[in-house]
Design a protein around this motif. Sequence first.
Motif, PDB file in Angstrom:
ATOM      1  N   LEU A   1      87.627  53.147 -49.010  1.00 57.04           N
ATOM      2  CA  LEU A   1      87.634  53.178 -47.469  1.00 57.04           C
ATOM      3  C   LEU A   1      89.011  52.219 -47.083  1.00 57.04           C
ATOM      4  CD1 LEU A   1      84.106  52.747 -46.468  1.00 57.04           C
ATOM      5  CD2 LEU A   1      85.589  54.838 -46.245  1.00 57.04           C
ATOM      6  N   ILE A   2      89.105  50.902 -47.751  1.00 62.26           N
ATOM      7  CA  ILE A   2      90.278  50.194 -47.448  1.00 62.26           C
ATOM      8  C   ILE A   2      91.325  50.456 -48.437  1.00 62.26           C
ATOM      9  CG2 ILE A   2      90.746  47.589 -47.237  1.00 62.26           C
ATOM     10  CD1 ILE A   2      87.878  47.274 -46.462  1.00 62.26           C
ATOM     11  N   LYS A   3      91.064  50.406 -49.787  1.00 66.53           N
ATOM     12  CA  LYS A   3      92.055  50.370 -50.560  1.00 66.53           C
ATOM     13  C   LYS A   3      91.525  51.378 -51.650  1.00 66.53           C
ATOM     14  CE  LYS A   3      93.284  47.326 -53.276  1.00 66.53           C
ATOM     15  NZ  LYS A   3      93.767  46.190 -54.248  1.00 66.53           N
ATOM     16  N   GLU A   4      92.554  52.006 -52.455  1.00 70.82           N
ATOM     17  CA  GLU A   4      92.143  53.107 -53.450  1.00 70.82           C
ATOM     18  C   GLU A   4      91.155  52.268 -54.699  1.00 70.82           C
ATOM     19  OE1 GLU A   4      91.603  56.824 -54.778  1.00 70.82           O
ATOM     20  OE2 GLU A   4      92.794  56.159 -53.035  1.00 70.82           O
ATOM     21  N   GLY A   5      90.307  52.807 -54.893  1.00 75.73           N
ATOM     22  CA  GLY A   5      89.209  52.280 -55.966  1.00 75.73           C
ATOM     23  C   GLY A   5      88.149  51.294 -55.590  1.00 75.73           C
ATOM     24  N   ASP A   6      88.160  50.851 -54.257  1.00 85.23           N
ATOM     25  CA  ASP A   6      87.065  50.358 -53.575  1.00 85.23           C
ATOM     26  C   ASP A   6      86.031  50.910 -53.521  1.00 85.23           C
ATOM     27  OD1 ASP A   6      86.937  51.347 -51.112  1.00 85.23           O
ATOM     28  OD2 ASP A   6      88.378  50.131 -50.141  1.00 85.23           O
ATOM     29  N   VAL A   7      84.547  50.296 -53.404  1.00 85.96           N
ATOM     30  CA  VAL A   7      83.180  50.883 -53.242  1.00 85.96           C
ATOM     31  C   VAL A   7      82.683  50.045 -52.211  1.00 85.96           C
ATOM     32  CG1 VAL A   7      81.146  51.510 -54.429  1.00 85.96           C
ATOM     33  CG2 VAL A   7      83.262  51.709 -55.588  1.00 85.96           C
ATOM     34  N   SER A   8      81.732  50.644 -51.307  1.00 88.25           N
ATOM     35  CA  SER A   8      81.024  49.967 -50.510  1.00 88.25           C
ATOM     36  C   SER A   8      79.743  50.878 -50.432  1.00 88.25           C
ATOM     37  CB  SER A   8      81.658  50.011 -49.139  1.00 88.25           C
ATOM     38  OG  SER A   8      82.957  49.424 -48.958  1.00 88.25           O
ATOM     39  N   ILE A   9      78.654  50.024 -50.347  1.00 94.63           N
ATOM     40  CA  ILE A   9      77.126  50.409 -50.442  1.00 94.63           C
ATOM     41  C   ILE A   9      76.529  49.825 -49.244  1.00 94.63           C
ATOM     42  CG2 ILE A   9      75.136  50.995 -51.593  1.00 94.63           C
ATOM     43  CD1 ILE A   9      76.743  50.674 -54.308  1.00 94.63           C
ATOM     44  N   LEU A  10      75.743  50.646 -48.370  1.00 93.24           N
ATOM     45  CA  LEU A  10      74.834  50.243 -47.508  1.00 93.24           C
ATOM     46  C   LEU A  10      73.497  50.741 -47.725  1.00 93.24           C
ATOM     47  CD1 LEU A  10      74.221  48.940 -44.567  1.00 93.24           C
ATOM     48  CD2 LEU A  10      74.761  51.378 -43.641  1.00 93.24           C
ATOM     49  N   GLY A  11      72.728  49.805 -48.101  1.00 92.38           N
ATOM     50  CA  GLY A  11      71.261  50.195 -48.630  1.00 92.38           C
ATOM     51  C   GLY A  11      70.067  49.738 -47.646  1.00 92.38           C
ATOM     52  N   LEU A  12      69.201  50.431 -47.490  1.00 95.45           N
ATOM     53  CA  LEU A  12      67.801  50.342 -46.921  1.00 95.45           C
ATOM     54  C   LEU A  12      66.683  50.403 -47.715  1.00 95.45           C
ATOM     55  CD1 LEU A  12      68.436  52.160 -43.488  1.00 95.45           C
ATOM     56  CD2 LEU A  12      68.934  49.847 -44.103  1.00 95.45           C
ATOM     57  N   ARG A  13      65.800  49.564 -47.773  1.00 91.20           N
ATOM     58  CA  ARG A  13      64.777  49.594 -48.681  1.00 91.20           C
ATOM     59  C   ARG A  13      63.448  49.179 -48.078  1.00 91.20           C
ATOM     60  NH1 ARG A  13      64.438  48.980 -54.704  1.00 91.20           N
ATOM     61  NH2 ARG A  13      62.270  47.849 -55.311  1.00 91.20           N
ATOM     62  N   MET A  14      62.340  49.796 -48.366  1.00 90.34           N
ATOM     63  CA  MET A  14      61.121  49.218 -47.974  1.00 90.34           C
ATOM     64  C   MET A  14      60.090  49.552 -49.422  1.00 90.34           C
ATOM     65  SD  MET A  14      57.544  49.898 -47.127  1.00 90.34           S
ATOM     66  CE  MET A  14      57.226  51.494 -46.702  1.00 90.34           C
TER      67      MET A  14
END
Length: 297
Positions: free
Chosen positions: A188-201
């Motif tokens: 998203l910002i630079k090549e090779g980065d990873v971002s995870i948005l997680g929801l858990r119950m």
Amino acid sequence: IDEDRYFYGVSANYGPISESLDIGAFFIQQTIAGMTDRQAVGTEMRYFENGKSLWAMLDYDISYQELGSAFLQGSWRMESGTTINALVDRRRSPFLSTGNALIGQQLSDFSELEALFTEDEIRQLSLDRTAISTTYTIGVSQPLTPRLQLSLDASQSVIEATPESGGVPANPQSTYRYFTANLLASSLIKEGDVSILGLRMSDSSGSRVYSINIDTRYPFGNGFRLNPRLRVDYREILTDMSTEWIYTPGLRMQYRLGRRGRVDLEGGKEIASRSAEIADFDRDSYFINLGYQLIFQ
């Protein structure tokens, strides 16, 4: 080193069969203080073909004539990119062995147990202390765009009750369920980065927890990775009907030392605020972890 416990085993594998199937079988014999601790036979099967995979394993204790574990896991990747996976796992927890009779006893070693009980009584205590655990899991993942993927998972684990015996109190049945949703984005910002948005119950016999997790990973150069993260939990504690907010920001740094080494440094803070009927409680704590990995091939 436990000098009272010895084991040996033998296994054989055959495959591939039709280029997609492997099968195997094994036998294990283990003793503790001269008594049979574990004696089991089992088989394993692995199947991989055209986006489909299946892994099954069965373990049977021929000494106790009890099922040790039965495990089945499969996945299917469709042409659309959707992947479905499922798992069924039924096992003795911990793994069935005569040494489990020591669980809950105020004794230092197995020889003290032999002085108090007969072999048949010890074997029954082992069964009493070894609960049956059953887990079901199902999940699905779907690419939304070339850089965005959504995954959903649900799981339930049940640990059956154990009886009172040998001076050890009974344990009631416990059930644990969780549901998760993760949105994963790459580059998203630079090549090779990873971002995870997680929801858990998660829902258990003693509490219910709702969580949101943000986990990001950024590469710098050939060997450095920066990993900021934040987790927020809201916990409902069913035993006393209190509630608790927990905030856990953290930062992890990773540096690769060539192809076979890695150094990890992680630090963070946990901020908790609990509201109860009698009084409110606040607590802060810090943590730091430093570790390394060496890979031998």
